[in-house]
Motif scaffolding. Structure first.
Motif, PDB file in Angstrom:
ATOM      1  N   LEU A  65       0.832  -1.198   0.000  1.00 31.28           N
ATOM      2  CA  LEU A  65       0.000   0.000   0.000  1.00 31.28           C
ATOM      3  C   LEU A  65       0.871   1.254   0.000  1.00 31.28           C
ATOM      4  O   LEU A  65       0.596   2.217  -0.713  1.00 31.28           O
ATOM      5  CB  LEU A  65      -0.937  -0.002   1.209  1.00 31.28           C
ATOM      6  N   ARG A  66       1.959   1.248   0.769  1.00 33.72           N
ATOM      7  CA  ARG A  66       2.861   2.397   0.835  1.00 33.72           C
ATOM      8  C   ARG A  66       3.402   2.739  -0.550  1.00 33.72           C
ATOM      9  O   ARG A  66       3.419   3.892  -0.971  1.00 33.72           O
ATOM     10  CB  ARG A  66       4.022   2.131   1.794  1.00 33.72           C
ATOM     11  N   LYS A  67       3.817   1.734  -1.289  1.00 34.59           N
ATOM     12  CA  LYS A  67       4.373   1.973  -2.624  1.00 34.59           C
ATOM     13  C   LYS A  67       3.281   2.415  -3.602  1.00 34.59           C
ATOM     14  O   LYS A  67       3.512   3.255  -4.464  1.00 34.59           O
ATOM     15  CB  LYS A  67       5.104   0.733  -3.109  1.00 34.59           C
ATOM     16  N   LEU A  68       2.077   1.870  -3.438  1.00 32.17           N
ATOM     17  CA  LEU A  68       0.974   2.297  -4.293  1.00 32.17           C
ATOM     18  C   LEU A  68       0.621   3.764  -4.033  1.00 32.17           C
ATOM     19  O   LEU A  68       0.332   4.520  -4.964  1.00 32.17           O
ATOM     20  CB  LEU A  68      -0.245   1.398  -4.077  1.00 32.17           C
ATOM     21  N   VAL A  69       0.692   4.177  -2.780  1.00 33.76           N
ATOM     22  CA  VAL A  69       0.454   5.592  -2.454  1.00 33.76           C
ATOM     23  C   VAL A  69       1.543   6.464  -3.078  1.00 33.76           C
ATOM     24  O   VAL A  69       1.258   7.545  -3.589  1.00 33.76           O
ATOM     25  CB  VAL A  69       0.356   5.797  -0.921  1.00 33.76           C
ATOM     26  N   GLU A  70       2.782   6.008  -3.078  1.00 31.92           N
ATOM     27  CA  GLU A  70       3.861   6.766  -3.733  1.00 31.92           C
ATOM     28  C   GLU A  70       3.580   6.934  -5.224  1.00 31.92           C
ATOM     29  O   GLU A  70       3.813   7.998  -5.797  1.00 31.92           O
ATOM     30  CB  GLU A  70       5.219   6.082  -3.523  1.00 31.92           C
ATOM     31  N   ILE A  71       3.078   5.887  -5.845  1.00 33.18           N
ATOM     32  CA  ILE A  71       2.716   5.974  -7.256  1.00 33.18           C
ATOM     33  C   ILE A  71       1.592   6.984  -7.438  1.00 33.18           C
ATOM     34  O   ILE A  71       1.628   7.821  -8.351  1.00 33.18           O
ATOM     35  CB  ILE A  71       2.312   4.581  -7.792  1.00 33.18           C
ATOM     36  N   ALA A  72       0.589   6.942  -6.582  1.00 37.18           N
ATOM     37  CA  ALA A  72      -0.528   7.885  -6.661  1.00 37.18           C
ATOM     38  C   ALA A  72      -0.043   9.321  -6.484  1.00 37.18           C
ATOM     39  O   ALA A  72      -0.513  10.237  -7.168  1.00 37.18           O
ATOM     40  CB  ALA A  72      -1.585   7.544  -5.601  1.00 37.18           C
ATOM     41  N   PHE A  74       2.896  10.465  -7.296  1.00 37.25           N
ATOM     42  CA  PHE A  74       3.595  10.839  -8.520  1.00 37.25           C
ATOM     43  C   PHE A  74       2.603  11.335  -9.575  1.00 37.25           C
ATOM     44  O   PHE A  74       2.852  12.333 -10.247  1.00 37.25           O
ATOM     45  CB  PHE A  74       4.392   9.649  -9.076  1.00 37.25           C
ATOM     46  N   PHE A  75       1.477  10.646  -9.705  1.00 33.11           N
ATOM     47  CA  PHE A  75       0.479  11.015 -10.716  1.00 33.11           C
ATOM     48  C   PHE A  75      -0.538  12.028 -10.188  1.00 33.11           C
ATOM     49  O   PHE A  75      -1.481  12.373 -10.893  1.00 33.11           O
ATOM     50  CB  PHE A  75      -0.247   9.769 -11.222  1.00 33.11           C
ATOM     51  N   ASP A  76      -0.349  12.482  -8.960  1.00 34.44           N
ATOM     52  CA  ASP A  76      -1.244  13.460  -8.347  1.00 34.44           C
ATOM     53  C   ASP A  76      -2.702  12.977  -8.316  1.00 34.44           C
ATOM     54  O   ASP A  76      -3.622  13.706  -8.679  1.00 34.44           O
ATOM     55  CB  ASP A  76      -1.139  14.809  -9.058  1.00 34.44           C
ATOM     56  N   THR A  78      -3.872  11.308  -5.355  1.00 35.63           N
ATOM     57  CA  THR A  78      -4.029  10.859  -3.972  1.00 35.63           C
ATOM     58  C   THR A  78      -5.455  11.039  -3.472  1.00 35.63           C
ATOM     59  O   THR A  78      -5.859  10.360  -2.528  1.00 35.63           O
ATOM     60  CB  THR A  78      -3.050  11.584  -3.026  1.00 35.63           C
ATOM     61  N   GLY A  79      -6.204  11.918  -4.094  1.00 39.63           N
ATOM     62  CA  GLY A  79      -7.607  12.082  -3.707  1.00 39.63           C
ATOM     63  C   GLY A  79      -8.388  10.793  -3.862  1.00 39.63           C
ATOM     64  O   GLY A  79      -9.329  10.529  -3.109  1.00 39.63           O
ATOM     65  N   ASP A  80      -7.977   9.958  -4.825  1.00 43.20           N
ATOM     66  CA  ASP A  80      -8.639   8.671  -5.005  1.00 43.20           C
ATOM     67  C   ASP A  80      -8.480   7.809  -3.755  1.00 43.20           C
ATOM     68  O   ASP A  80      -9.391   7.102  -3.358  1.00 43.20           O
ATOM     69  CB  ASP A  80      -8.082   7.935  -6.221  1.00 43.20           C
ATOM     70  N   PHE A  81      -7.317   7.872  -3.121  1.00 44.62           N
ATOM     71  CA  PHE A  81      -7.096   7.109  -1.888  1.00 44.62           C
ATOM     72  C   PHE A  81      -7.919   7.691  -0.749  1.00 44.62           C
ATOM     73  O   PHE A  81      -8.467   6.949   0.057  1.00 44.62           O
ATOM     74  CB  PHE A  81      -5.618   7.108  -1.496  1.00 44.62           C
ATOM     75  N   LYS A  82      -7.989   8.996  -0.688  1.00 47.08           N
ATOM     76  CA  LYS A  82      -8.733   9.627   0.400  1.00 47.08           C
ATOM     77  C   LYS A  82     -10.219   9.281   0.338  1.00 47.08           C
ATOM     78  O   LYS A  82     -10.903   9.329   1.351  1.00 47.08           O
ATOM     79  CB  LYS A  82      -8.545  11.141   0.349  1.00 47.08           C
TER      80      LYS A  82
END
Length: 110
Positions: A65-72, A74-76, A78-82
């Protein structure tokens, strides 16, 4: 199941396998990477992921999950995760009425 770039079509299918969903997410990341014309090696370096780990992600969808958040990040996107786990689709008005208010903690019996 035919793979689609539209993750919503997969998410709304309640019978979708975990593996299929993971592969769709990885495919979406790969497509975004390619649209920016970034090699796997350069992308992995930019997001701080070992190249073999990133290659495995694109192939299998498996990543922390940590690495997937880093990818998110990069592509800006992160709102999708929130927004994960914040919305619920209802199939009837009865479901809305029966829903209990948000709780701070689970019960001790559950």
């Amino acid at each position: 199941m035919q793979m689609s770039n539209n993750i919503l079509s997969v998410v709304r299918n309640k019978n979708v396998s975990t593996s299929d969903l993971m592969k769709v997410v990885a495919g979406n990341v790969r497509a975004m990477r390619l649209r920016r014309n970034i090699s796997q090696k350069d992308f992995a370096s930019k997001v701080g992921i070992a190249l073999p780990t990133y290659r495995r992600f694109e192939t299998t969808g498996e990543i922390s999950l940590r690495k997937l958040v880093e990818i998110a990040k990069f592509f800006d996107v992160t709102g999708d995760f929130k927004n994960l786990f914040t919305k619920r689709e209802y199939s009837s008005i009865e479901e809305v009425i029966k829903e209990k208010p948000n709780r701070e903690r689970a019960s001790k019996n559950g």
